[in-house]
Design a protein around this motif. Structure first.
Motif, PDB file in Angstrom:
ATOM      1  N   ASN A  28      19.645  15.070-117.442  1.00 31.18           N
ATOM      2  CA  ASN A  28      20.231  15.451-118.726  1.00 31.18           C
ATOM      3  C   ASN A  28      20.205  14.268-119.690  1.00 31.18           C
ATOM      4  N   VAL A  36      15.575  13.523-127.122  1.00 35.49           N
ATOM      5  CA  VAL A  36      16.004  14.084-128.406  1.00 35.49           C
ATOM      6  C   VAL A  36      16.260  12.949-129.404  1.00 35.49           C
ATOM      7  N   ARG A  46      16.566  19.469-130.917  1.00 34.25           N
ATOM      8  CA  ARG A  46      17.717  20.267-130.504  1.00 34.25           C
ATOM      9  C   ARG A  46      17.428  21.746-130.726  1.00 34.25           C
ATOM     10  N   LEU A  47      17.959  22.547-129.841  1.00 37.22           N
ATOM     11  CA  LEU A  47      17.797  23.994-129.973  1.00 37.22           C
ATOM     12  C   LEU A  47      18.741  24.555-131.022  1.00 37.22           C
ATOM     13  N   THR A  48      19.893  23.920-131.188  1.00 38.59           N
ATOM     14  CA  THR A  48      20.876  24.355-132.178  1.00 38.59           C
ATOM     15  C   THR A  48      21.325  23.151-132.984  1.00 38.59           C
ATOM     16  N   SER A  52      23.402  21.355-125.279  1.00 42.07           N
ATOM     17  CA  SER A  52      22.582  20.775-124.226  1.00 42.07           C
ATOM     18  C   SER A  52      21.366  21.649-124.003  1.00 42.07           C
ATOM     19  N   SER A  53      20.311  21.045-123.529  1.00 43.44           N
ATOM     20  CA  SER A  53      19.096  21.811-123.272  1.00 43.44           C
ATOM     21  C   SER A  53      18.853  21.968-121.785  1.00 43.44           C
ATOM     22  N   ILE A  67      15.696  24.244-117.938  1.00 46.06           N
ATOM     23  CA  ILE A  67      15.535  23.387-119.101  1.00 46.06           C
ATOM     24  C   ILE A  67      15.069  24.262-120.256  1.00 46.06           C
ATOM     25  N   PHE A  68      15.778  24.193-121.364  1.00 46.14           N
ATOM     26  CA  PHE A  68      15.437  24.958-122.554  1.00 46.14           C
ATOM     27  C   PHE A  68      14.738  24.036-123.547  1.00 46.14           C
ATOM     28  N   CYS A  69      13.635  24.520-124.112  1.00 44.68           N
ATOM     29  CA  CYS A  69      12.952  23.750-125.148  1.00 44.68           C
ATOM     30  C   CYS A  69      12.197  24.711-126.064  1.00 44.68           C
ATOM     31  N   HIS A  70      11.719  24.177-127.163  1.00 45.92           N
ATOM     32  CA  HIS A  70      10.939  24.980-128.098  1.00 45.92           C
ATOM     33  C   HIS A  70       9.555  25.244-127.505  1.00 45.92           C
ATOM     34  N   GLU A 128       6.530  19.547-127.131  1.00 41.71           N
ATOM     35  CA  GLU A 128       7.790  19.564-126.391  1.00 41.71           C
ATOM     36  C   GLU A 128       7.585  19.951-124.934  1.00 41.71           C
TER      37      GLU A 128
END
Length: 187
Positions: free
Chosen positions: A11, A18, A25-27, A33-34, A44-47, A52
């Motif tokens: 993390n 970032v 960032r997603l938001t 957190s991603s 893991i969240f990403c664009h 990325e």
């Protein structure tokens, strides 16, 4: 707890990426957190951007060298959320792992971009039924049945409720199953 301490490094690596503008960032929220962790599962969240995705793909082996927790990409999956076909192709080529499409089941939870239907929540009733089939309610005291209801039967729907809003009909069905076990046929 040791896993949590070690995975916190991942993390931190993502947050540092970032800060270095390697990931976005997603938001707009500061605390967003991603990464999502549960036991030994990591999401893991990403664009869906090739830069990325490539960054995440490169960070995982670095984390593996530091922690000895290596990512097996044949056991991983990438799950695009409302992405175009071009994004999906990019994800597949960059991540080099299977691509799953919604709806999916993750940790026993049916995940979807739409509100869960009553039929998609049927696994909860099935799971409760499987638990009950191994227990003989009539052979247990009322206190034992109450203890099982509190600590086991109520934990299953609670796990689901952490991620999914139930419809009232699904909640009634779960309550009916639990009450039937607790009272073991008594009126």
């Amino acid at each position: 707890m040791l896993f949590t301490l070690v995975i916190d490094v991942l993390n931190s690596m993502l947050l540092r990426a970032v800060d270095l503008v390697l990931l976005h960032r997603l938001t707009a929220r500061q605390a967003a957190s991603s990464i999502s962790l549960y036991a030994d599962d990591v999401v893991i969240f990403c664009h869906p951007d090739s830069h990325e995705i490539s960054t995440v793909r490169k960070l995982l082996p670095v984390f593996g060298l530091a922690s000895e927790l290596h990512t097996n990409f044949t056991k991983c999956s990438a799950t695009p959320i409302q992405c175009t076909d071009d994004h999906i192709a990019t994800i597949a080529s960059e991540m080099q792992c299977p691509v799953a499409h919604f709806p999916i089941t993750y940790l026993g939870l049916p995940l979807s971009i739409r509100k869960a239907s009553t039929t998609s929540l049927q696994p909860i009733n099935d799971k409760l039924g499987r638990k009950l089939s191994t227990w003989r309610a009539s052979m247990l005291s009322k206190g034992d049945r109450l203890s099982l209801v509190r600590h086991v039967l109520c934990a299953i729907p609670t796990h689901f409720l952490t991620a999914i809003a139930f419809k009232s009909t699904a909640i009634k069905k779960v309550n009916q199953i639990i009450r039937g076990f607790l009272w073991a046929g008594s009126k």
